[in-house]
Design a protein around this motif. Structure first.
Motif, PDB file in Angstrom:
ATOM      1  N   ALA A   1       5.710   5.580 -17.695  1.00 39.97           N
ATOM      2  CA  ALA A   1       5.517   4.807 -16.464  1.00 39.97           C
ATOM      3  C   ALA A   1       4.142   5.085 -15.856  1.00 39.97           C
ATOM      4  CB  ALA A   1       6.631   5.140 -15.468  1.00 39.97           C
ATOM      5  N   LEU A   2       3.728   6.327 -15.857  1.00 38.95           N
ATOM      6  CA  LEU A   2       2.445   6.682 -15.242  1.00 38.95           C
ATOM      7  C   LEU A   2       1.268   6.207 -16.098  1.00 38.95           C
ATOM      8  CD1 LEU A   2       3.357  10.237 -13.958  1.00 38.95           C
ATOM      9  CD2 LEU A   2       3.201   8.128 -12.642  1.00 38.95           C
ATOM     10  N   PHE A   3       1.365   6.355 -17.427  1.00 41.84           N
ATOM     11  CA  PHE A   3       0.285   5.876 -18.311  1.00 41.84           C
ATOM     12  C   PHE A   3       0.122   4.363 -18.193  1.00 41.84           C
ATOM     13  CE2 PHE A   3       0.805   9.651 -21.395  1.00 41.84           C
ATOM     14  CZ  PHE A   3      -0.195  10.350 -20.742  1.00 41.84           C
ATOM     15  N   MET A   4       1.257   3.669 -18.066  1.00 39.82           N
ATOM     16  CA  MET A   4       1.208   2.212 -17.975  1.00 39.82           C
ATOM     17  C   MET A   4       0.437   1.781 -16.727  1.00 39.82           C
ATOM     18  SD  MET A   4       4.444  -0.324 -18.300  1.00 39.82           S
ATOM     19  CE  MET A   4       5.040   0.086 -16.685  1.00 39.82           C
ATOM     20  N   VAL A   5       0.639   2.504 -15.631  1.00 38.73           N
ATOM     21  CA  VAL A   5      -0.093   2.193 -14.401  1.00 38.73           C
ATOM     22  C   VAL A   5      -1.573   2.537 -14.572  1.00 38.73           C
ATOM     23  CG1 VAL A   5      -0.389   2.876 -11.988  1.00 38.73           C
ATOM     24  CG2 VAL A   5       1.897   2.429 -12.898  1.00 38.73           C
ATOM     25  N   LEU A   6      -1.849   3.702 -15.177  1.00 35.72           N
ATOM     26  CA  LEU A   6      -3.243   4.123 -15.371  1.00 35.72           C
ATOM     27  C   LEU A   6      -4.016   3.152 -16.267  1.00 35.72           C
ATOM     28  CD1 LEU A   6      -2.993   7.993 -15.843  1.00 35.72           C
ATOM     29  CD2 LEU A   6      -4.063   6.754 -13.963  1.00 35.72           C
TER      30      LEU A   6
ATOM     31  N   PHE B   1       9.565   5.994  -9.450  1.00 34.58           N
ATOM     32  CA  PHE B   1       9.726   6.005 -10.907  1.00 34.58           C
ATOM     33  C   PHE B   1      10.845   6.959 -11.326  1.00 34.58           C
ATOM     34  CE2 PHE B   1       5.046   4.676 -11.845  1.00 34.58           C
ATOM     35  CZ  PHE B   1       5.313   3.439 -11.286  1.00 34.58           C
ATOM     36  N   ILE B   2      10.914   8.129 -10.699  1.00 30.26           N
ATOM     37  CA  ILE B   2      11.970   9.090 -11.039  1.00 30.26           C
ATOM     38  C   ILE B   2      13.345   8.517 -10.701  1.00 30.26           C
ATOM     39  CG2 ILE B   2      12.944  11.333 -10.392  1.00 30.26           C
ATOM     40  CD1 ILE B   2      10.027  12.347 -10.226  1.00 30.26           C
ATOM     41  N   LEU B   3      13.457   7.821  -9.573  1.00 29.78           N
ATOM     42  CA  LEU B   3      14.739   7.205  -9.206  1.00 29.78           C
ATOM     43  C   LEU B   3      15.139   6.132 -10.215  1.00 29.78           C
ATOM     44  CD1 LEU B   3      14.436   6.924  -5.331  1.00 29.78           C
ATOM     45  CD2 LEU B   3      15.975   8.396  -6.633  1.00 29.78           C
ATOM     46  N   VAL B   4      14.184   5.340 -10.653  1.00 28.79           N
ATOM     47  CA  VAL B   4      14.466   4.300 -11.647  1.00 28.79           C
ATOM     48  C   VAL B   4      14.941   4.938 -12.953  1.00 28.79           C
ATOM     49  CG1 VAL B   4      13.351   2.596 -13.147  1.00 28.79           C
ATOM     50  CG2 VAL B   4      12.935   2.556 -10.690  1.00 28.79           C
ATOM     51  N   ILE B   5      14.239   5.959 -13.402  1.00 25.57           N
ATOM     52  CA  ILE B   5      14.599   6.606 -14.670  1.00 25.57           C
ATOM     53  C   ILE B   5      15.984   7.236 -14.579  1.00 25.57           C
ATOM     54  CG2 ILE B   5      14.003   8.506 -16.211  1.00 25.57           C
ATOM     55  CD1 ILE B   5      11.020   7.890 -15.455  1.00 25.57           C
ATOM     56  N   ALA B   6      16.280   7.927 -13.485  1.00 30.68           N
ATOM     57  CA  ALA B   6      17.599   8.560 -13.332  1.00 30.68           C
ATOM     58  C   ALA B   6      18.701   7.504 -13.331  1.00 30.68           C
ATOM     59  CB  ALA B   6      17.631   9.379 -12.047  1.00 30.68           C
ATOM     60  N   SER B   7      18.473   6.395 -12.662  1.00 28.40           N
ATOM     61  CA  SER B   7      19.481   5.322 -12.625  1.00 28.40           C
ATOM     62  C   SER B   7      19.687   4.717 -14.010  1.00 28.40           C
ATOM     63  CB  SER B   7      19.044   4.221 -11.661  1.00 28.40           C
ATOM     64  OG  SER B   7      18.842   4.742 -10.386  1.00 28.40           O
ATOM     65  N   LEU B   8      18.608   4.486 -14.732  1.00 30.86           N
ATOM     66  CA  LEU B   8      18.730   3.903 -16.064  1.00 30.86           C
ATOM     67  C   LEU B   8      19.467   4.824 -17.027  1.00 30.86           C
ATOM     68  CD1 LEU B   8      15.214   2.282 -16.482  1.00 30.86           C
ATOM     69  CD2 LEU B   8      17.397   1.117 -16.258  1.00 30.86           C
ATOM     70  N   VAL B   9      19.198   6.112 -16.934  1.00 31.10           N
ATOM     71  CA  VAL B   9      19.870   7.060 -17.823  1.00 31.10           C
ATOM     72  C   VAL B   9      21.366   7.096 -17.530  1.00 31.10           C
ATOM     73  CG1 VAL B   9      20.084   9.501 -18.405  1.00 31.10           C
ATOM     74  CG2 VAL B   9      17.832   8.448 -18.269  1.00 31.10           C
ATOM     75  N   GLN B  10      21.726   7.018 -16.260  1.00 28.98           N
ATOM     76  CA  GLN B  10      23.154   6.980 -15.923  1.00 28.98           C
ATOM     77  C   GLN B  10      23.805   5.735 -16.514  1.00 28.98           C
ATOM     78  OE1 GLN B  10      25.058   9.332 -14.464  1.00 28.98           O
ATOM     79  NE2 GLN B  10      23.208  10.545 -14.759  1.00 28.98           N
ATOM     80  N   PHE B  11      23.091   4.616 -16.464  1.00 33.13           N
ATOM     81  CA  PHE B  11      23.608   3.378 -17.040  1.00 33.13           C
ATOM     82  C   PHE B  11      23.805   3.527 -18.549  1.00 33.13           C
ATOM     83  CE2 PHE B  11      22.492  -0.628 -19.194  1.00 33.13           C
ATOM     84  CZ  PHE B  11      23.584  -1.386 -18.808  1.00 33.13           C
ATOM     85  N   VAL B  12      22.807   4.088 -19.235  1.00 32.17           N
ATOM     86  CA  VAL B  12      22.897   4.272 -20.689  1.00 32.17           C
ATOM     87  C   VAL B  12      24.033   5.239 -21.028  1.00 32.17           C
ATOM     88  CG1 VAL B  12      21.703   5.240 -22.695  1.00 32.17           C
ATOM     89  CG2 VAL B  12      20.497   3.713 -21.143  1.00 32.17           C
TER      90      VAL B  12
ATOM     91  N   HIS C   1       0.829  -1.222   0.000  1.00 31.54           N
ATOM     92  CA  HIS C   1       0.000   0.000   0.000  1.00 31.54           C
ATOM     93  C   HIS C   1       0.861   1.270   0.000  1.00 31.54           C
ATOM     94  CE1 HIS C   1      -3.318  -2.684   0.642  1.00 31.54           C
ATOM     95  NE2 HIS C   1      -2.697  -3.189   1.698  1.00 31.54           N
ATOM     96  N   LEU C   2       1.871   1.260  -0.851  1.00 30.77           N
ATOM     97  CA  LEU C   2       2.783   2.409  -0.963  1.00 30.77           C
ATOM     98  C   LEU C   2       2.639   3.097  -2.322  1.00 30.77           C
ATOM     99  CD1 LEU C   2       5.958   0.696   0.551  1.00 30.77           C
ATOM    100  CD2 LEU C   2       4.436   2.333   1.673  1.00 30.77           C
ATOM    101  N   GLU C   3       1.434   3.067  -2.886  1.00 28.49           N
ATOM    102  CA  GLU C   3       1.237   3.645  -4.218  1.00 28.49           C
ATOM    103  C   GLU C   3       1.602   5.132  -4.264  1.00 28.49           C
ATOM    104  OE1 GLU C   3      -1.095   1.930  -2.586  1.00 28.49           O
ATOM    105  OE2 GLU C   3      -1.808   0.308  -3.865  1.00 28.49           O
ATOM    106  N   PHE C   4       1.495   5.801  -3.101  1.00 29.51           N
ATOM    107  CA  PHE C   4       1.809   7.236  -3.084  1.00 29.51           C
ATOM    108  C   PHE C   4       3.284   7.502  -3.377  1.00 29.51           C
ATOM    109  CE2 PHE C   4       3.993   7.397   0.979  1.00 29.51           C
ATOM    110  CZ  PHE C   4       3.541   6.238   1.619  1.00 29.51           C
ATOM    111  N   LEU C   5       4.128   6.476  -3.337  1.00 28.53           N
ATOM    112  CA  LEU C   5       5.556   6.645  -3.637  1.00 28.53           C
ATOM    113  C   LEU C   5       5.888   6.385  -5.113  1.00 28.53           C
ATOM    114  CD1 LEU C   5       7.189   4.911  -0.549  1.00 28.53           C
ATOM    115  CD2 LEU C   5       7.060   7.355  -1.050  1.00 28.53           C
ATOM    116  N   GLN C   6       4.870   6.221  -5.949  1.00 24.06           N
ATOM    117  CA  GLN C   6       5.174   5.857  -7.334  1.00 24.06           C
ATOM    118  C   GLN C   6       5.967   6.937  -8.064  1.00 24.06           C
ATOM    119  OE1 GLN C   6       1.697   4.980  -9.592  1.00 24.06           O
ATOM    120  NE2 GLN C   6       0.867   7.035  -9.500  1.00 24.06           N
ATOM    121  N   TYR C   7       5.659   8.206  -7.861  1.00 24.19           N
ATOM    122  CA  TYR C   7       6.412   9.256  -8.556  1.00 24.19           C
ATOM    123  C   TYR C   7       7.887   9.223  -8.161  1.00 24.19           C
ATOM    124  CZ  TYR C   7       2.194  11.505 -10.315  1.00 24.19           C
ATOM    125  OH  TYR C   7       1.034  11.769 -10.977  1.00 24.19           O
ATOM    126  N   VAL C   8       8.154   9.159  -6.867  1.00 25.41           N
ATOM    127  CA  VAL C   8       9.539   9.158  -6.390  1.00 25.41           C
ATOM    128  C   VAL C   8      10.274   7.925  -6.883  1.00 25.41           C
ATOM    129  CG1 VAL C   8      10.986   9.094  -4.327  1.00 25.41           C
ATOM    130  CG2 VAL C   8       8.935  10.517  -4.363  1.00 25.41           C
TER     131      VAL C   8
END
Length: 192
Positions: A119-124, A76-87, A67-74
């Motif tokens: 990420a947000l559209f996929m959840v919606l 998701f942003i952490l995942v995206i930032a990490s992936l971009v650093q990897f790329v 029940h931590l859906e309220f953390l999805q923005y944070v």
């Protein structure tokens, strides 16, 4: 058949750049040359696909059960930032010319709202795992298509006799608007 419709919907009908107006910064900034635009599209497609996989797993296996859906923005942003650093590290190691060509726009993928929008559209849309992956690949392919078309037109415009008041940013924005109008012609064809 449904997966094909999801792909076509994300790539053409509901193109993130030309229908939702997400990811406009790299769309305008990196579309000067076809080669760099195509490379940027591939890098964005890779990040979008991996983002779809990782964010789906985080949302459905971690956030929803606890029940931590309220953390999805944070998250998701952490995942995206990490992936971009990897790329960025991967491209820097594999292709120095491409790394220099993408320049500042490569780290800007982190702030590319198209990826967070994915990420947000996929959840919606409540996609399954496979549907989410296809949605990510389709969205990336649509981004690559849009930025490559824009780069091709801009390269041709470099050779054209554009009136002085329209040279530079004005003609670029006019072309972007015309492309968006053309892609809006597909709206309503697929509702997935």
């Amino acid at each position: 058949m449904e997966l094909l419709l999801i792909f076509l919907s994300a790539a053409i009908v509901n193109n993130f750049v030309l229908a939702y107006f997400l990811g406009i910064c790299p769309f305008i900034g990196v579309s000067g040359k076809i080669t760099s635009a195509f490379s940027m599209g591939l890098a964005t497609t890779f990040v979008m696909t991996i983002t779809a996989i990782v964010t789906w797993l985080i949302y459905h296996l971690l956030l929803v059960p606890y029940h931590l859906e309220f953390l999805q923005y944070v998250s998701f942003i952490l995942v995206i930032a990490s992936l971009v650093q990897f790329v960025e590290m991967f491209i820097k190691k594999v292709s120095q010319p491409l790394y220099r060509a993408l320049g500042i726009f490569l780290p800007l993928i982190t702030t590319n709202c198209a990826i967070l929008g994915l990420a947000l559209f996929m959840v919606l849309k409540d996609y399954s795992f496979v549907q989410g992956v296809v949605y990510g690949v389709g969205a990336g392919a649509g981004f690559t298509l849009a930025i490559t078309i824009m780069a091709g037109i801009r390269e041709e415009l470099d050779l054209a006799d554009v009136p002085k008041p329209f040279q530079g940013a004005p003609i670029t924005l006019i072309v972007a608007g015309l492309l968006a109008l053309a892609f809006m012609g597909f709206s309503g064809l697929i509702s997935v």
